[in-house]
Design a protein around this motif. Structure first.
Motif, mmCIF file in Angstrom:
data_model
loop_
_atom_site.group_PDB
_atom_site.id
_atom_site.type_symbol
_atom_site.label_atom_id
_atom_site.label_comp_id
_atom_site.label_asym_id
_atom_site.label_seq_id
_atom_site.Cartn_x
_atom_site.Cartn_y
_atom_site.Cartn_z
ATOM 1 N N UNK A 39 0.931 -1.184 -0.049
ATOM 2 C CA UNK A 39 -0.182 -0.049 0.054
ATOM 3 C C UNK A 39 1.046 1.195 0.146
ATOM 4 N N UNK A 40 1.945 1.148 0.729
ATOM 5 C CA UNK A 40 2.651 2.177 0.949
ATOM 6 C C UNK A 40 3.581 2.554 -0.578
ATOM 7 N N UNK A 41 3.980 1.371 -0.918
ATOM 8 C CA UNK A 41 4.558 1.574 -2.301
ATOM 9 C C UNK A 41 3.686 2.087 -3.533
ATOM 10 N N UNK A 42 2.516 1.484 -3.239
ATOM 11 C CA UNK A 42 1.649 2.013 -4.259
ATOM 12 C C UNK A 42 1.199 3.588 -4.213
ATOM 13 N N UNK A 43 1.043 3.905 -2.970
ATOM 14 C CA UNK A 43 0.861 5.357 -2.620
ATOM 15 C C UNK A 43 2.205 6.233 -3.421
ATOM 16 N N UNK A 44 3.447 5.744 -3.184
ATOM 17 C CA UNK A 44 4.551 6.598 -3.580
ATOM 18 C C UNK A 44 4.628 6.710 -5.239
ATOM 19 N N UNK A 45 4.265 5.453 -5.759
ATOM 20 C CA UNK A 45 4.285 5.288 -7.146
ATOM 21 C C UNK A 45 3.250 6.438 -7.649
ATOM 22 N N UNK A 46 2.016 6.322 -7.139
ATOM 23 C CA UNK A 46 1.077 7.114 -7.748
ATOM 24 C C UNK A 46 1.409 8.760 -7.645
ATOM 25 N N UNK A 47 2.200 8.911 -6.455
ATOM 26 C CA UNK A 47 2.498 10.491 -6.271
ATOM 27 C C UNK A 47 3.433 10.756 -7.359
ATOM 28 N N UNK A 48 4.402 9.791 -7.799
ATOM 29 C CA UNK A 48 5.575 10.155 -8.604
ATOM 30 C C UNK A 48 4.801 10.150 -9.967
ATOM 31 N N UNK A 49 3.844 9.222 -10.337
ATOM 32 C CA UNK A 49 3.131 9.379 -11.614
ATOM 33 C C UNK A 49 2.469 10.759 -11.807
ATOM 34 N N UNK A 50 1.948 10.978 -10.639
ATOM 35 C CA UNK A 50 1.329 12.391 -10.635
ATOM 36 C C UNK A 50 2.146 13.620 -11.069
ATOM 37 N N UNK A 51 3.430 13.423 -10.256
ATOM 38 C CA UNK A 51 4.404 14.695 -10.445
ATOM 39 C C UNK A 51 5.157 14.616 -12.097
ATOM 40 N N UNK A 52 5.278 13.196 -12.654
ATOM 41 C CA UNK A 52 5.562 12.928 -14.029
ATOM 42 C C UNK A 52 4.764 13.573 -14.700
ATOM 43 N N UNK A 53 3.110 13.254 -14.610
ATOM 44 C CA UNK A 53 2.455 13.834 -15.586
ATOM 45 C C UNK A 53 2.407 15.383 -15.389
ATOM 46 N N UNK A 54 2.615 16.080 -14.316
ATOM 47 C CA UNK A 54 2.472 17.488 -14.296
ATOM 48 C C UNK A 54 3.541 17.959 -14.996
ATOM 49 N N UNK A 55 4.815 17.423 -14.770
ATOM 50 C CA UNK A 55 5.940 17.890 -15.622
ATOM 51 C C UNK A 55 5.776 17.516 -16.963
ATOM 52 N N UNK A 56 5.258 16.541 -17.484
ATOM 53 C CA UNK A 56 4.802 16.390 -18.878
ATOM 54 C C UNK A 56 4.064 17.600 -19.269
ATOM 55 N N UNK A 57 3.263 17.817 -18.509
ATOM 56 C CA UNK A 57 2.120 18.870 -18.887
ATOM 57 C C UNK A 57 2.925 19.880 -19.119
ATOM 58 N N UNK A 58 3.652 20.640 -18.146
ATOM 59 C CA UNK A 58 4.531 21.651 -18.317
ATOM 60 C C UNK A 58 5.130 21.798 -19.477
#
Length: 377
Positions: A39-58
């Motif tokens: 569960x903890x790893x999933x939360x970290x991965x989700x956060x990183x994916x969200x950051x990557x999506x934001x960076x890609x959007x920028x």
């Protein structure tokens, strides 16, 4: 009173109770821990994916602002990924999988240095080839401005076949020309030649005060070994004491030449074959001692003795900067500058002497040499 069967059941219940944590077995507890970690790893991965999506959007927004289409950005992204993959493989092959931070910094610094070399208009190969020249310039503390000013002059001297030694000898003459204003004129060579011609025509009508001669004879303790040019210890001591007098005489009359003249008596020499023709130069260069010379006549003996005295004078700090010339009068000149009549043919100590004469180098001859070199250049 308990039965054996009861004891066995109680023991099994007690052992089973040891493997329970909060009512869960050990295996169930481990599964629960693994689930929590997932569960903890999933939360970290989700956060990183969200950051990557934001960076890609920028990044997409930036490319749009820069006028780059989405297709071009996607192509560039793929090319960058391919390039990074190739670089990664090359680095892995060269370094065994990793580049230490220190080595990476060295690579970055080397790249920056190469770029700076190229900015000067040189290739790396040219910089390496000219490294010895740069080292010489650095050792002599020559700055960029001085180097830029001297390079054309040095190149011209080299083209004319003028060596560094000749240039150094010309320095005093050039300083004299500068002090007299010739180097600042439009055509210094022509003006200087005209001045020399005029001086030659007019001559020098002013009376001249000649410096006196310093004489050192055997009568005064200035002894040589018989038939030899080697100085006695007494002669060396007296000659060192005489150095200040010679220096004072040179300063008083403003001269730059010291002539050392060796005189002998008229006793004939025998028993030697002269080696002066071949032996003088090595002695003058300091490669052989004065005792290696074997003159066969008085003229040669006088010259060898003059060289011995000149060699000792040349090492005295009081006489630094003066030119010392050894010469021979042999047995021809009597004390008082009279030619011999042959009447005094025996052992005469007063005739065995060293004379020191000081004079000034001919300015006309020195200046003419500079003019000729200027014309040739």
């Amino acid at each position: 009173m308990s039965t054996p069967g009861d004891t066995s059941v109680n023991y099994e219940r007690k052992g089973y109770g040891r493997g329970l944590i909060l009512g869960l077995t050990m295996a169930e507890t481990m599964l629960l821990l693994v689930f929590c970690l997932l569960l903890a790893a999933g939360a970290i991965i989700a956060k990183k994916e969200k950051e990557a999506a934001a960076a890609e959007s920028r990044a997409i927004e930036a490319t749009k602002n820069a006028g780059i289409t989405e297709a071009e950005a996607d192509k560039a992204k793929k090319e960058n990924e391919a390039l990074l993959s190739q670089v990664s493989k090359m680095m892995e092959s060269a370094t065994g999988g990793r580049i230490p931070d220190e080595e990476w910094r060295e690579l970055v610094k080397a790249k920056r240095d190469v770029e700076r070399i190229k900015e000067t208009g040189l290739t790396v190969e040219e910089a390496i080839k000219n490294a010895p020249v740069i080292k010489v310039i650095k050792e002599h503390a020559v700055d960029e401005k001085t180097a830029r000013e001297l390079v054309p002059a040095v190149k011209k001297l080299a083209e004319q076949g003028i060596t560094a030694e000749q240039t150094e000898k010309m320095a005093s003459s050039m300083a004299m020309l500068r002090d007299r204003g010739f180097t600042e004129k439009a055509d210094p060579a022509a003006d200087l030649a005209a001045a020399l011609d005029k001086a030659a025509e007019e001559g020098n009508s002013k009376p001249h005060k000649w410096p006196p001669i310093i004489s050192m004879s055997e009568l005064e303790g200035y002894n040589f070994k018989v038939g030899s040019a080697e100085l006695s210890d007494t002669f060396k001591i007296k000659l060192r004491q005489k150095a200040s007098e010679i220096a004072g005489r040179a300063k008083e009359y403003g001269v730059d030449i010291i002539e050392v003249i060796g005189h002998t008596d008229e006793q004939a020499m025998s028993g030697y074959a002269s080696n002066l023709d071949r032996g003088l130069k090595p002695v003058l260069d300091g490669q052989k001692p004065i005792g290696s010379l074997h003159p066969a006549d008085n003229a040669g003996l006088g010259l060898a003795r003059a060289i011995s005295v000149a060699e000792l004078l040349g090492g005295m700090p009081e006489l630094k900067g003066l030119t010392i010339l050894p010469m021979s009068g042999g047995q021809l000149i009597l004390p008082g500058d009279q030619l011999t009549d042959g009447a005094q043919s025996g052992d005469v100590k007063a005739r065995r002497r060293i004379e020191i004469r000081v004079r000034k180098r001919s300015e006309q001859q020195a200046t003419k040499a500079v003019v000729q070199q200027t014309r040739d250049g």
